[in-house]
Design a protein around this motif. Structure first.
Motif, PDB file in Angstrom:
ATOM      1  N   SER A  12       0.804  -1.114   0.138  1.00  0.00           N
ATOM      2  CA  SER A  12       0.072  -0.194   0.291  1.00  0.00           C
ATOM      3  C   SER A  12       1.227   1.536   0.067  1.00  0.00           C
ATOM      4  CB  SER A  12      -0.763  -0.032   1.471  1.00  0.00           C
ATOM      5  OG  SER A  12      -0.600   0.103   2.261  1.00  0.00           O
ATOM      6  N   ARG A  13       0.834   1.907  -0.794  1.00  0.00           N
ATOM      7  CA  ARG A  13       1.259   3.336  -1.117  1.00  0.00           C
ATOM      8  C   ARG A  13       0.409   4.665  -1.540  1.00  0.00           C
ATOM      9  NH1 ARG A  13       3.586  -0.308  -3.217  1.00  0.00           N
ATOM     10  NH2 ARG A  13       2.866  -0.899  -5.389  1.00  0.00           N
ATOM     11  N   VAL A  14       0.903   6.171  -0.766  1.00  0.00           N
ATOM     12  CA  VAL A  14       0.423   6.767  -0.814  1.00  0.00           C
ATOM     13  C   VAL A  14       1.540   8.015  -1.955  1.00  0.00           C
ATOM     14  CG1 VAL A  14      -0.407   9.058  -0.199  1.00  0.00           C
ATOM     15  CG2 VAL A  14      -0.657   6.865   1.311  1.00  0.00           C
ATOM     16  N   LEU A  15       0.767   7.850  -3.303  1.00  0.00           N
ATOM     17  CA  LEU A  15       1.040   8.272  -4.318  1.00  0.00           C
ATOM     18  C   LEU A  15       1.068   9.916  -4.728  1.00  0.00           C
ATOM     19  CD1 LEU A  15      -0.248   6.164  -7.492  1.00  0.00           C
ATOM     20  CD2 LEU A  15       1.894   5.607  -6.313  1.00  0.00           C
ATOM     21  N   GLU A  16       0.598  10.360  -3.430  1.00  0.00           N
ATOM     22  CA  GLU A  16      -0.270  11.455  -3.881  1.00  0.00           C
ATOM     23  C   GLU A  16      -0.815  12.559  -2.420  1.00  0.00           C
ATOM     24  OE1 GLU A  16      -1.207  15.641  -6.996  1.00  0.00           O
ATOM     25  OE2 GLU A  16      -1.215  13.667  -7.274  1.00  0.00           O
ATOM     26  N   ARG A  17      -0.683  13.318  -2.033  1.00  0.00           N
ATOM     27  CA  ARG A  17      -1.666  14.158  -1.358  1.00  0.00           C
ATOM     28  C   ARG A  17      -1.256  15.284  -0.790  1.00  0.00           C
ATOM     29  NH1 ARG A  17      -1.777  12.079   4.607  1.00  0.00           N
ATOM     30  NH2 ARG A  17      -0.486  10.003   3.719  1.00  0.00           N
ATOM     31  N   ARG A  18      -2.352  15.756  -0.919  1.00  0.00           N
ATOM     32  CA  ARG A  18      -3.247  17.320  -0.878  1.00  0.00           C
ATOM     33  C   ARG A  18      -3.702  17.516  -0.362  1.00  0.00           C
ATOM     34  NH1 ARG A  18      -4.513  15.940  -7.084  1.00  0.00           N
ATOM     35  NH2 ARG A  18      -6.607  14.817  -7.316  1.00  0.00           N
ATOM     36  N   GLN A  19      -4.306  19.033   0.290  1.00  0.00           N
ATOM     37  CA  GLN A  19      -5.156  19.634   0.858  1.00  0.00           C
ATOM     38  C   GLN A  19      -6.490  19.596  -0.718  1.00  0.00           C
ATOM     39  OE1 GLN A  19      -5.508  20.396   4.455  1.00  0.00           O
ATOM     40  NE2 GLN A  19      -3.385  19.195   4.184  1.00  0.00           N
ATOM     41  N   ALA A  20      -7.073  19.069   0.745  1.00  0.00           N
ATOM     42  CA  ALA A  20      -8.523  19.380  -0.559  1.00  0.00           C
ATOM     43  C   ALA A  20      -9.234  21.133  -0.676  1.00  0.00           C
ATOM     44  CB  ALA A  20      -9.261  18.469   0.138  1.00  0.00           C
ATOM     45  N   ASP A  21      -8.957  21.524  -0.037  1.00  0.00           N
ATOM     46  CA  ASP A  21      -9.063  23.214   0.073  1.00  0.00           C
ATOM     47  C   ASP A  21      -7.808  23.744   0.176  1.00  0.00           C
ATOM     48  OD1 ASP A  21     -11.902  21.834   2.802  1.00  0.00           O
ATOM     49  OD2 ASP A  21     -12.222  21.908   0.112  1.00  0.00           O
ATOM     50  N   GLY A  22      -8.325  25.046  -0.768  1.00  0.00           N
ATOM     51  CA  GLY A  22      -7.384  26.293  -0.022  1.00  0.00           C
ATOM     52  C   GLY A  22      -6.663  25.629  -1.093  1.00  0.00           C
ATOM     53  N   PRO A  23      -5.215  26.189  -0.629  1.00  0.00           N
ATOM     54  CA  PRO A  23      -4.474  26.767  -1.257  1.00  0.00           C
ATOM     55  C   PRO A  23      -3.554  25.005  -1.490  1.00  0.00           C
ATOM     56  CG  PRO A  23      -4.114  28.253   0.333  1.00  0.00           C
ATOM     57  CD  PRO A  23      -5.144  27.460   0.174  1.00  0.00           C
ATOM     58  N   GLY A  24      -2.817  24.770  -2.592  1.00  0.00           N
ATOM     59  CA  GLY A  24      -2.666  23.976  -2.764  1.00  0.00           C
ATOM     60  C   GLY A  24      -3.399  22.421  -3.034  1.00  0.00           C
ATOM     61  N   GLY A  25      -4.665  22.974  -2.728  1.00  0.00           N
ATOM     62  CA  GLY A  25      -5.704  21.985  -3.276  1.00  0.00           C
ATOM     63  C   GLY A  25      -4.986  21.623  -4.489  1.00  0.00           C
ATOM     64  N   PRO A  26      -6.482  20.989  -5.438  1.00  0.00           N
ATOM     65  CA  PRO A  26      -6.112  19.776  -6.336  1.00  0.00           C
ATOM     66  C   PRO A  26      -6.273  20.650  -7.520  1.00  0.00           C
ATOM     67  CG  PRO A  26      -8.204  19.168  -5.051  1.00  0.00           C
ATOM     68  CD  PRO A  26      -7.068  20.681  -4.402  1.00  0.00           C
ATOM     69  N   GLU A  27      -5.481  20.601  -8.618  1.00  0.00           N
ATOM     70  CA  GLU A  27      -5.492  20.580  -9.680  1.00  0.00           C
ATOM     71  C   GLU A  27      -6.144  21.460 -10.363  1.00  0.00           C
ATOM     72  OE1 GLU A  27      -2.664  22.087 -10.397  1.00  0.00           O
ATOM     73  OE2 GLU A  27      -2.104  21.633  -8.747  1.00  0.00           O
ATOM     74  N   PRO A  28      -6.853  22.616 -11.153  1.00  0.00           N
ATOM     75  CA  PRO A  28      -7.505  22.717 -11.732  1.00  0.00           C
ATOM     76  C   PRO A  28      -7.664  21.104 -13.232  1.00  0.00           C
ATOM     77  CG  PRO A  28      -6.409  24.124 -12.188  1.00  0.00           C
ATOM     78  CD  PRO A  28      -5.677  23.499 -11.173  1.00  0.00           C
ATOM     79  N   GLY A  29      -9.426  20.616 -12.932  1.00  0.00           N
ATOM     80  CA  GLY A  29      -9.617  19.494 -13.399  1.00  0.00           C
ATOM     81  C   GLY A  29      -9.584  18.827 -13.350  1.00  0.00           C
ATOM     82  N   ALA A  30      -8.632  19.048 -11.613  1.00  0.00           N
ATOM     83  CA  ALA A  30      -8.665  16.978 -10.874  1.00  0.00           C
ATOM     84  C   ALA A  30     -10.120  16.576 -10.353  1.00  0.00           C
ATOM     85  CB  ALA A  30      -8.240  17.788  -9.742  1.00  0.00           C
TER      86      ALA A  30
END
Length: 169
Positions: free
Chosen positions: A67-85
């Motif tokens: 098991s691995r985490v490939l990417e971790r991001r804040q769901a809201d605010g700065p650093g959130g998902p890229e447009p279209g994600a």
């Protein structure tokens, strides 16, 4: 069954509408739902911490081989998902892109998933289709019952790619 506050809670329910094979609904004979509710002697932050730690699943989940985490991001605010994600769930604290490998009796499968975390409340995963499954979604919800107990609700929905896979799952 679990006893809590004088109420009897079902330990597990498997929905079954199939006339042919138990545990299958009528939706193409390939769709399954599993629900379980349990009261545990740990506070919510402890249980949530274990369930939300996808990178450690192989350490304690049966049949999980990696098991691995490939990417971790804040769901809201700065650093959130890229447009279209994938759109993050409202109020979410974090979103993970993960990969989990499972194996049992010579069978192996890999699941890529988007996991949405609501701190101490919910872990929701939507997996990409693979060679065995058209869909796989699960939700863990957590509720405190006093300072050192918690109720866990798990719902797992999946649809098999082929009806022949019923015998494996």
């Amino acid at each position: 069954r679990v006893r809590s506050f004088g109420a009897r809670l079902p330990a597990a329910r498997i929905h079954s509408r199939s006339l042919f094979l138990p545990g299958l609904s009528a939706k193409g004979q390939k769709y399954r739902t599993f629900e379980q509710q349990k009261v545990v002697q740990f506070p919510v932050p402890t249980i949530y911490g274990a369930v939300s730690d996808v990178a450690r699943y192989a350490d304690f989940l049966p049949w999980c081989t990696a098991s691995r985490v490939l990417e971790r991001r804040q769901a809201d605010g700065p650093g959130g998902p890229e447009p279209g994600a994938h759109a993050a769930e409202p109020g979410a604290s974090e979103e993970l892109l993960t990969e989990v490998e499972v194996g049992y009796m010579g069978l192996a499968a890999r699941f890529g998933s988007t996991v949405t975390l609501l701190r101490d409340r919910r872990v929701h995963s939507v997996s990409e289709p693979n060679e065995f499954l058209d869909s796989l979604n699960f939700t863990w919800e957590f509720a405190p019952i006093g300072p050192n107990r918690a109720r866990i609700d798990l719902r797992l929905d999946f649809e098999l790619k082929n009806v022949e896979h019923v015998l494996m799952w």
